[in-house]
Design an enzyme around this catalytic site. Structure first.
Site, mmCIF file in Angstrom:
data_model
loop_
_atom_site.group_PDB
_atom_site.id
_atom_site.type_symbol
_atom_site.label_atom_id
_atom_site.label_comp_id
_atom_site.label_asym_id
_atom_site.label_seq_id
_atom_site.Cartn_x
_atom_site.Cartn_y
_atom_site.Cartn_z
ATOM 1 C CD1 TRP A 9 -10.071 11.904 -6.156
ATOM 2 C CD2 TRP A 9 -12.072 11.185 -7.175
ATOM 3 N NE1 TRP A 9 -10.938 12.175 -5.141
ATOM 4 C CE2 TRP A 9 -12.515 11.961 -5.792
ATOM 5 C CE3 TRP A 9 -13.051 10.863 -7.755
ATOM 6 C CZ2 TRP A 9 -13.424 11.890 -5.210
ATOM 7 C CZ3 TRP A 9 -14.293 10.945 -7.170
ATOM 8 C CH2 TRP A 9 -14.522 11.503 -5.816
ATOM 9 C CD1 TRP A 25 -12.598 12.005 -14.208
ATOM 10 C CD2 TRP A 25 -11.183 12.828 -12.987
ATOM 11 N NE1 TRP A 25 -11.512 12.388 -15.009
ATOM 12 C CE2 TRP A 25 -10.469 13.065 -14.100
ATOM 13 C CE3 TRP A 25 -10.276 13.359 -11.715
ATOM 14 C CZ2 TRP A 25 -9.339 13.317 -14.535
ATOM 15 C CZ3 TRP A 25 -9.141 13.867 -11.938
ATOM 16 C CH2 TRP A 25 -8.438 13.977 -13.550
ATOM 17 C CD GLU A 36 -2.908 -1.108 -0.079
ATOM 18 O OE1 GLU A 36 -3.237 -0.008 -0.683
ATOM 19 O OE2 GLU A 36 -3.120 -2.225 -0.609
ATOM 20 C CD1 TRP A 94 -1.398 -0.086 -3.908
ATOM 21 C CD2 TRP A 94 -1.772 1.235 -5.783
ATOM 22 N NE1 TRP A 94 -2.022 -0.898 -4.802
ATOM 23 C CE2 TRP A 94 -2.204 -0.285 -5.938
ATOM 24 C CE3 TRP A 94 -2.112 2.042 -6.697
ATOM 25 C CZ2 TRP A 94 -2.960 -0.536 -7.157
ATOM 26 C CZ3 TRP A 94 -2.457 1.568 -8.044
ATOM 27 C CH2 TRP A 94 -2.993 0.294 -8.311
ATOM 28 C CD1 TRP A 133 -17.189 14.438 -18.047
ATOM 29 C CD2 TRP A 133 -17.829 12.884 -16.634
ATOM 30 N NE1 TRP A 133 -16.116 13.581 -17.902
ATOM 31 C CE2 TRP A 133 -16.439 12.627 -16.849
ATOM 32 C CE3 TRP A 133 -18.408 12.239 -15.866
ATOM 33 C CZ2 TRP A 133 -15.733 11.567 -16.343
ATOM 34 C CZ3 TRP A 133 -17.644 10.974 -15.266
ATOM 35 C CH2 TRP A 133 -16.506 10.765 -15.685
ATOM 36 C CG ASN A 159 -8.486 2.748 0.026
ATOM 37 O OD1 ASN A 159 -8.151 3.765 -0.817
ATOM 38 N ND2 ASN A 159 -8.335 1.544 -0.445
HETATM 39 C C1 LIG Z 1 -10.925 8.720 -4.546
HETATM 40 C C2 LIG Z 1 -9.698 8.286 -3.569
HETATM 41 C C3 LIG Z 1 -9.137 9.568 -3.193
HETATM 42 C C4 LIG Z 1 -7.883 9.306 -2.413
HETATM 43 N N1 LIG Z 1 -7.066 10.554 -2.087
HETATM 44 C C5 LIG Z 1 -6.030 10.443 -1.288
HETATM 45 C C6 LIG Z 1 -5.335 11.618 -0.889
HETATM 46 O O1 LIG Z 1 -5.532 12.650 -1.091
HETATM 47 N N2 LIG Z 1 -4.127 11.317 -0.065
HETATM 48 C C7 LIG Z 1 -3.806 10.032 0.288
HETATM 49 O O2 LIG Z 1 -2.834 9.898 0.938
HETATM 50 N N3 LIG Z 1 -4.566 9.116 -0.255
HETATM 51 C C8 LIG Z 1 -5.782 8.999 -0.992
HETATM 52 N N4 LIG Z 1 -6.110 8.095 -1.341
HETATM 53 C C9 LIG Z 1 -5.562 6.512 -0.706
HETATM 54 C C10 LIG Z 1 -6.045 5.962 0.158
HETATM 55 O O3 LIG Z 1 -7.478 6.011 0.428
HETATM 56 C C11 LIG Z 1 -5.527 6.436 1.560
HETATM 57 O O4 LIG Z 1 -4.104 6.596 1.533
HETATM 58 C C12 LIG Z 1 -5.799 5.717 2.815
HETATM 59 O O5 LIG Z 1 -7.278 5.515 3.009
HETATM 60 C C13 LIG Z 1 -5.069 6.295 4.061
HETATM 61 O O6 LIG Z 1 -5.485 5.552 5.221
HETATM 62 P P1 LIG Z 1 -4.360 4.820 6.168
HETATM 63 O O7 LIG Z 1 -3.335 5.790 6.304
HETATM 64 O O8 LIG Z 1 -5.075 4.276 7.189
HETATM 65 O O9 LIG Z 1 -4.010 3.604 4.917
HETATM 66 P P2 LIG Z 1 -3.259 2.388 5.144
HETATM 67 O O10 LIG Z 1 -4.103 1.315 4.614
HETATM 68 O O11 LIG Z 1 -2.543 2.362 6.589
HETATM 69 O O12 LIG Z 1 -1.987 2.504 4.090
HETATM 70 C C14 LIG Z 1 -0.538 3.036 4.412
HETATM 71 C C15 LIG Z 1 -0.202 4.076 3.650
HETATM 72 O O13 LIG Z 1 -0.064 3.581 2.460
HETATM 73 C C16 LIG Z 1 -0.583 4.820 1.390
HETATM 74 N N5 LIG Z 1 -1.745 4.286 0.586
HETATM 75 C C17 LIG Z 1 -2.735 3.355 1.029
HETATM 76 N N6 LIG Z 1 -3.636 3.198 -0.001
HETATM 77 C C18 LIG Z 1 -3.157 3.814 -0.902
HETATM 78 C C19 LIG Z 1 -3.602 4.238 -1.996
HETATM 79 N N7 LIG Z 1 -4.885 3.400 -2.571
HETATM 80 N N8 LIG Z 1 -3.320 5.099 -2.896
HETATM 81 C C20 LIG Z 1 -2.136 5.794 -2.622
HETATM 82 N N9 LIG Z 1 -1.418 5.547 -1.324
HETATM 83 C C21 LIG Z 1 -2.098 4.692 -0.601
HETATM 84 C C22 LIG Z 1 -0.998 5.925 2.518
HETATM 85 O O14 LIG Z 1 0.304 6.941 2.355
HETATM 86 C C23 LIG Z 1 -1.233 5.416 3.715
HETATM 87 O O15 LIG Z 1 -1.116 6.147 4.712
HETATM 88 C C24 LIG Z 1 -7.415 8.144 -2.078
HETATM 89 C C25 LIG Z 1 -8.180 7.115 -2.261
HETATM 90 C C26 LIG Z 1 -9.206 7.253 -3.264
HETATM 91 C C27 LIG Z 1 -10.106 5.915 -3.735
#
Ligand SMILES: Cc1cc2nc3c(=O)[nH]c(=O)nc-3n(C[C@H](O)[C@H](O)[C@H](O)COP(=O)(O)OP(=O)(O)OC[C@H]3O[C@@H](n4cnc5c(N)ncnc54)[C@H](O)[C@@H]3O)c2cc1C
Length: 475
Positions: free
Chosen positions: A380, A357, A273, A276, A304, A339
């Site tokens: 997005w 979006w 993650e 990602w 749209w 997420n």
């Molecule tokens: C529409 C949409 C918009 C989003 N906007 C953002 C945003 O503005 N900023 C943001 O940091 N994340 C964003 N995310 C990704 C993700 O939702 C969040 O990083 C995650 O929910 C953060 O929670 P956590 O720290 O508990 O994640 P954990 O599950 O604990 O993951 C650890 C770290 O991995 C990274 N990570 C995890 N999942 C993703 C992912 N899918 N994409 C990129 N990095 C990820 C984050 O830095 C996160 O803190 C978005 C996802 C979606 C679907």
């Protein structure tokens, strides 16, 4: 006496594992400069929730080191401070936003003009975007080979301890943090965020420690469950650099090692993650139009349906689909959204409502404490089906089934939608199907204290698929 060195704080609001600060400290007494630069990013100036976070984070940091706070275009401010202080060097952590490369070049020019050296360091990412390439030397467009290349590149470099430093004691003018007006003017707006978060380096370290102790073991199996407190919630700390991705990586690796195999699956999942996030920045770096334009150009023609009223209902969490509404309300109160629910809510906006979006991206930009130009735009686009390695457009989430799968007892929905708290499990994700007597017993009056569905999902799905067929090259 050594000349001072200027350390320009950006999205690296920490003392530990900070290469820029370490180098600045080795050269001379340090000037800790933070610039509130609303000019350079233009339309992408920090959103409301991120401004609240920045205030709290700078407040926490200023308890440890004296900060010089100035507003304006960062290169111009740096030029002024170099002249006023006679600093011999500038040090900063690299940033990857589309406007940052140009800004960094202007900072270098300002340093040259002042006769100071200029030094840029990594640390916001694990790998510089130029360093991970496919076999043909091109940037990756697909996540899995990208992540494999990152794992193959080896473990991130060892962490840097907090350096020994002295602080520059010359007189330099500074705004006071309160002058910047980063906190909301309506007092109640940020109360929920204040209750949920402790911005700052210490808050980040505590969050990582708690996650490793309580969340990590369940992470692989339960990270998609918004009703469980399993994920790390480190994203706002990573976003503003109160913790580095290297610190997260090494801490999880150390826990994995200590558990002798028991945490292997969980640790791998977590690190993937984090990758990602790397992938999002890799895309942003190589395709800097990512925040505005679809990665797949054929989506520029997508038909749209501009619908300001439906957009408002979505923003307020009043679509009539409980899992979507719960997510938007969680976002409004806490500045974060789980997420899985982000994916469901984004899919609903884009596919059920056919709203571009970019509208959702903007709303998240303003309301998320982790609003991040790389992850937000890439995610997005991923949901919209127009991104690199995106979910196919025609895979349309059913918000009822998603709710029932990932919040099976409705605990998450009940938490954020108190008006549905007494609904029986069977109907909590589909209140419009509940018999009148059940609604009455639960105190739910559809159309009064909870809305009717803003669209019928089945009809909306057909409409979305028809719209998708209209664009050339749809597959
Ligand atoms: C529409 C949409 C918009 C989003 N906007 C953002 C945003 O503005 N900023 C943001 O940091 N994340 C964003 N995310 C990704 C993700 O939702 C969040 O990083 C995650 O929910 C953060 O929670 P956590 O720290 O508990 O994640 P954990 O599950 O604990 O993951 C650890 C770290 O991995 C990274 N990570 C995890 N999942 C993703 C992912 N899918 N994409 C990129 N990095 C990820 C984050 O830095 C996160 O803190 C978005 C996802 C979606 C679907």
């Amino acid at each position: 006496m050594a000349s001072p060195s200027l350390y320009w704080l950006r999205n690296d609001l920490r003392l530990t594992d900070n290469a820029a600060l370490t180098a600045a400290a080795a050269q001379g007494p340090v000037i800790f400069l933070h610039v509130l630069d609303d000019e350079t990013p233009g339309a992408w100036r920090l959103g409301g929730a991120a401004r609240w976070w920045l205030h709290k984070s700078l407040e926490a940091l200023s308890a440890t080191v004296p900060l010089i706070l100035r507003p304006g275009a960062a290169d111009k401010v740096i030029a002024e401070v170099l002249t006023e202080s006679g600093a011999a060097s500038v040090h900063f952590t690299r940033d990857y936003a589309p406007w940052s490369g140009g800004l960094e070049r202007r900072v270098k020019a300002a340093a040259d003009a002042a006769g100071a050296s200029c030094h840029r360091y990594g640390g916001f990412l694990l790998h510089e975007p130029e360093s991970i390439r496919n076999g043909s030397g091109e940037p990756y467009r697909v996540y899995t080979p990208f992540s494999k290349a990152c794992f193959a590149a080896g473990e991130p470099r060892a962490l840097k301890p907090v350096p020994q430093f002295t602080v520059f004691d010359g007189k330099l003018k500074s705004d006071s943090l309160a002058d910047w007006g980063l906190l909301p003017t309506r007092p109640d707006w940020a109360n929920g965020m204040a209750a949920h978060w402790t911005p700052g380096e210490a808050g980040a370290a505590a969050r990582l420690k708690n996650f490793i102790a309580d969340g990590l073991a369940h992470y692989a199996d339960e990270r998609d469950r918004p009703d469980r407190d399993v994920t790390s919630r480190l994203s706002p700390y990573l976003r503003s650099g109160e913790i580095s991705p290297g610190q997260c990586w090494h801490a999880v690796r150390a826990a994995q090692l200590a558990a002798g195999g028991k945490l292997d699956r969980a640790a791998e999942k977590f690190l993937k993650e984090v990758l990602w996030r790397e992938f999002s920045y890799h895309l942003l770096h190589h395709w800097p139009t990512l925040p505005e334009k679809p990665f797949r150009p054929e989506f520029a023609e997508f038909p749209w349906n501009e619908n300001p009223q439906a957009l408002k209902q979505w923003q307020k969490g009043r679509t009539g689909y409980p899992i979507v509404d719960a997510g938007l309300r969680e976002l409004w109160v806490t500045g974060i959204m789980h997420n899985r629910v982000r994916m469901i809510a984004a899919s609903f906006l884009i596919k059920d409502l056919l709203i571009p979006w970019q509208e959702g991206e903007r709303w998240f930009w303003d309301t998320l404490v982790d609003a991040d130009i790389g992850s937000n735009s890439a995610s997005w686009q991923w949901v919209a089906g127009c991104g690199a390695d995106a979910a196919p457009y025609f895979r349309i989430f059913n918000p009822v089934l998603q709710g029932e799968k990932f919040d099976p007892a409705g605990a998450y929905v009940r938490k954020w939608l108190p008006e549905l708290a007494a609904m029986p499990d069977e109907f909590v994700h589909r209140p419009w199907e509940a018999p009148a007597l059940v609604l009455k017993a639960a105190g739910v009056e559809l159309g009064k204290n909870y809305p009717h569905p803003v669209v019928d999902h089945g009809t909306a799905r057909d409409r979305a698929l028809a719209a998708f067929k209209e664009i050339k090259g749809a597959a």
